[in-house]
Write an enzyme that holds these catalytic residues in place. Structure first.
Site, short mmCIF file in Angstrom:
data_model
loop_
_atom_site.label_atom_id
_atom_site.label_comp_id
_atom_site.label_asym_id
_atom_site.label_seq_id
_atom_site.Cartn_x
_atom_site.Cartn_y
_atom_site.Cartn_z
N CYS A 136 -5.27 -2.53 1.53
CA CYS A 136 -6.15 -3.12 0.50
C CYS A 136 -5.84 -2.53 -0.87
O CYS A 136 -5.87 -3.24 -1.89
CB CYS A 136 -7.62 -2.86 0.84
SG CYS A 136 -8.16 -3.60 2.36
C1 BEZ Z 1 -5.92 -1.39 5.15
O1 BEZ Z 1 -6.24 -2.07 4.18
O2 BEZ Z 1 -4.99 -0.59 5.09
C2 BEZ Z 1 -6.70 -1.48 6.43
C3 BEZ Z 1 -7.97 -1.99 6.44
C4 BEZ Z 1 -8.67 -2.04 7.63
C5 BEZ Z 1 -8.10 -1.59 8.80
C6 BEZ Z 1 -6.80 -1.10 8.77
C7 BEZ Z 1 -6.11 -1.04 7.58
#
Ligand code: BEZ
Length: 223
Positions: A46
């Site tokens: 994200c």
């Molecule tokens: C991420 O954005 O890296 C992420 C978000 C939720 C679960 C796993 C990774």
């Protein structure tokens, strides 16, 4: 369970965001909007997505597209996370350039159909997916992409689909083929007769002959 389909009108909503309280339709004005949700703040993928989208903000501005991120964490968490995103993506110019909705109760995520069906009834474990909605100036959902938490989105693809949608709104007799980018050949809609196509794109149509004998592949670069 709500479900959002292409052509649906996105309902108006109010939200708290990193840029103050928002009435969605007022924020939208006469622009296109891309609203995109995230599983959680302080997560690696994200962080890269919000950063890369921020870096390309000017490209969205050129296309009259406003950006609106969504995450189910608290406002304070978003504000702290934005600092991290700016530190990680050093090429974001100036202040962080678009609002992030703080949807602590998940009410909006449910309304906009952004919840992963795995663990959907467990408040602690239910994840918001990476939903992305391209909304036109009359609030219609024109394109939807859903990615899982594991897989970051592609900003070039976000811009490319906006280019396609805006072009076909301007010239409804054409459609854009696989992997199309602006400047490349487009295709004539099958419902358009050869005569109408010729009057729209005089001398500029390439008609491809197919083994079936049906002449449905007609292209032009003069649009
Ligand atoms: C991420 O954005 O890296 C992420 C978000 C939720 C679960 C796993 C990774």
């Amino acid at each position: 369970m709500p479900s959002l389909r292409l052509g649906d009108t996105i309902p108006n909503f109010k939200a708290n965001t990193t840029q103050g309280s928002m009435d969605f339709y007022t924020y939208q004005e006469k622009s296109w909007v891309i609203i995109f949700s995230h599983p959680a703040d302080f997560t690696p993928v994200c962080t890269t997505e919000l950063g890369r989208i921020a870096v390309h903000k000017e490209e969205f501005d050129k296309r009259n597209v406003k950006l609106l991120a969504h995450s189910c964490d608290k406002l304070k968490s978003h504000v702290d996370w934005v600092n991290d995103i700016k530190s990680y993506c050093r090429d974001i110019p100036g202040d962080f350039p678009y609002p992030i909705i703080a949807d602590e109760t998940r009410e909006l995520a449910v309304k906009l159909d952004m919840i992963d069906q795995t663990n959907k009834d467990d408040e602690d474990r239910a994840l918001t997916v990476r939903a992305l909605y391209v909304i036109d100036p009359v609030h219609k959902l024109r394109l939807s992409m859903q990615y899982p938490a594991s897989t970051g989105r592609n900003v070039d693809e976000m811009l490319r689909v906006v280019d396609s949608l805006q072009l076909v709104d301007k010239i409804p007799q054409i459609v854009t083929p696989a992997n199309w980018v602006p400047g490349e050949k487009v295709m004539i809609v099958p419902e358009v007769s050869d005569a109408e196509a010729e009057s729209l794109f005089p001398g500029a149509i390439d008609k491809i002959s197919m083994p079936s004998g049906i002449s449905y592949v007609r292209t032009t670069t003069e649009y």
